[in-house]
Design a protein around this motif. Structure first.
Motif, PDB file in Angstrom:
ATOM      1  N   UNK A 194      34.958 -57.335  32.113  1.00  0.00           N
ATOM      2  CA  UNK A 194      34.454 -56.255  32.951  1.00  0.00           C
ATOM      3  C   UNK A 194      33.102 -55.767  32.455  1.00  0.00           C
ATOM      4  N   UNK A 195      32.977 -55.592  31.147  1.00  0.00           N
ATOM      5  CA  UNK A 195      31.710 -55.135  30.573  1.00  0.00           C
ATOM      6  C   UNK A 195      30.624 -56.196  30.748  1.00  0.00           C
ATOM      7  N   UNK A 196      30.967 -57.455  30.488  1.00  0.00           N
ATOM      8  CA  UNK A 196      29.984 -58.533  30.647  1.00  0.00           C
ATOM      9  C   UNK A 196      29.491 -58.614  32.087  1.00  0.00           C
ATOM     10  N   UNK A 197      30.400 -58.530  33.036  1.00  0.00           N
ATOM     11  CA  UNK A 197      30.004 -58.622  34.443  1.00  0.00           C
ATOM     12  C   UNK A 197      29.125 -57.452  34.864  1.00  0.00           C
ATOM     13  N   UNK A 198      29.400 -56.269  34.298  1.00  0.00           N
ATOM     14  CA  UNK A 198      28.576 -55.108  34.618  1.00  0.00           C
ATOM     15  C   UNK A 198      27.148 -55.297  34.098  1.00  0.00           C
ATOM     16  N   UNK A 199      27.011 -55.801  32.883  1.00  0.00           N
ATOM     17  CA  UNK A 199      25.681 -56.049  32.326  1.00  0.00           C
ATOM     18  C   UNK A 199      24.946 -57.110  33.142  1.00  0.00           C
ATOM     19  N   UNK A 200      25.656 -58.132  33.566  1.00  0.00           N
ATOM     20  CA  UNK A 200      25.034 -59.209  34.339  1.00  0.00           C
ATOM     21  C   UNK A 200      24.617 -58.758  35.731  1.00  0.00           C
ATOM     22  N   UNK A 201      25.324 -57.793  36.277  1.00  0.00           N
ATOM     23  CA  UNK A 201      25.011 -57.304  37.618  1.00  0.00           C
ATOM     24  C   UNK A 201      23.909 -56.247  37.606  1.00  0.00           C
ATOM     25  N   UNK A 202      23.737 -55.581  36.456  1.00  0.00           N
ATOM     26  CA  UNK A 202      22.820 -54.442  36.376  1.00  0.00           C
ATOM     27  C   UNK A 202      23.602 -53.151  36.476  1.00  0.00           C
ATOM     28  N   UNK A 203      23.253 -52.205  35.634  1.00  0.00           N
ATOM     29  CA  UNK A 203      23.944 -50.927  35.624  1.00  0.00           C
ATOM     30  C   UNK A 203      22.938 -49.805  35.818  1.00  0.00           C
ATOM     31  N   UNK A 204      23.439 -48.621  36.135  1.00  0.00           N
ATOM     32  CA  UNK A 204      22.557 -47.489  36.381  1.00  0.00           C
ATOM     33  C   UNK A 204      22.581 -46.541  35.188  1.00  0.00           C
ATOM     34  N   UNK A 205      21.421 -46.410  34.540  1.00  0.00           N
ATOM     35  CA  UNK A 205      21.248 -45.477  33.435  1.00  0.00           C
ATOM     36  C   UNK A 205      20.594 -44.208  33.955  1.00  0.00           C
ATOM     37  N   UNK A 206      20.368 -43.243  33.079  1.00  0.00           N
ATOM     38  CA  UNK A 206      19.771 -41.975  33.502  1.00  0.00           C
ATOM     39  C   UNK A 206      18.373 -42.165  34.085  1.00  0.00           C
ATOM     40  N   UNK A 207      17.667 -43.214  33.636  1.00  0.00           N
ATOM     41  CA  UNK A 207      16.318 -43.458  34.151  1.00  0.00           C
ATOM     42  C   UNK A 207      16.302 -44.541  35.227  1.00  0.00           C
TER      43      UNK A 207
END
Length: 203
Positions: free
Chosen positions: A83-96
């Motif tokens: 789950x974590x790997x797929x999130x990193x590969x898809x792109x995640x939303x940070x504060x910026x």
């Protein structure tokens, strides 16, 4: 013709040559006059730092417009899941804002010199290693990305910038490459051969 210096920046060293607070700086490991770092690497991060006396080359390497991919080896707290790997590969939303998709894969612990101080196995009994490649340069981006998906970074080593590799350089060691191209039209491709010797400034 331009000179490029590949340095393995040690842990807890600034990516600059002077400091008013007495912290370790690049001056303690490389004494080549007139060079500056192309970008930076955080005080508590390790690995590849590129330096040159060619301002145009530094700009081409460091400017976000050129999107040099950077690869990191990251020791994380806990056992990273799909789950974590797929999130990193898809792109995640940070504060910026959202990140670009990253390349991320689990790896075996890389062959690295011990860090001082070392990661405390009593405090962090379960860790895993991730190789992650990004094409952005936000402040502490990799650390923020791994924390966002639930796996805080314990140790971070930059393994490559574009075509340039950390290789077998040990902390504090550096090597020189000569890029055979006009200074004003300098490409970021590694067109020169690295010197045969590595260097480490005596303490």
């Amino acid at each position: 013709m331009s000179s490029l210096y590949l340095l393995h920046k040690p842990y807890r060293m600034l990516s600059q040559f002077t400091d008013t607070e007495g912290r370790a700086t690049l001056a303690s490991v490389i004494d080549v006059p007139g060079v500056y770092a192309a970008g930076r690497l955080d005080y508590d991060s390790e690995g590849l730092l590129l330096l040159s006396d060619d301002g145009a080359l530094i700009h081409r390497i460091a400017h976000p417009r050129h999107k040099q991919p950077k690869t990191y080896w990251v020791q994380l707290e806990g056992q990273v899941d799909d789950k974590a790997l797929n999130a990193l590969r898809a792109g995640i939303t940070l504060k910026d804002g959202p990140t670009r998709p990253a390349k991320a894969r689990l790896i075996a612990p890389p062959a690295l010199a011990p860090r001082e101080p070392a990661i405390d196995p009593k405090r962090h009994p379960s860790t895993s290693w991730l190789e992650i490649t990004i094409s952005e340069g936000r402040n502490r981006q990799v650390r923020r990305m791994t924390a966002h998906v639930g796996f805080p970074t314990l140790r971070l080593i930059r393994a490559s910038i574009g075509p340039w590799q950390l290789g077998d350089l040990q902390p504090g060691e550096w090597r020189k490459e000569t890029l055979h191209a006009p200074r004003q039209a300098q490409s970021t491709k590694r067109s020169g051969k690295p010197s045969a010797s590595r260097h480490r400034k005596s303490s």
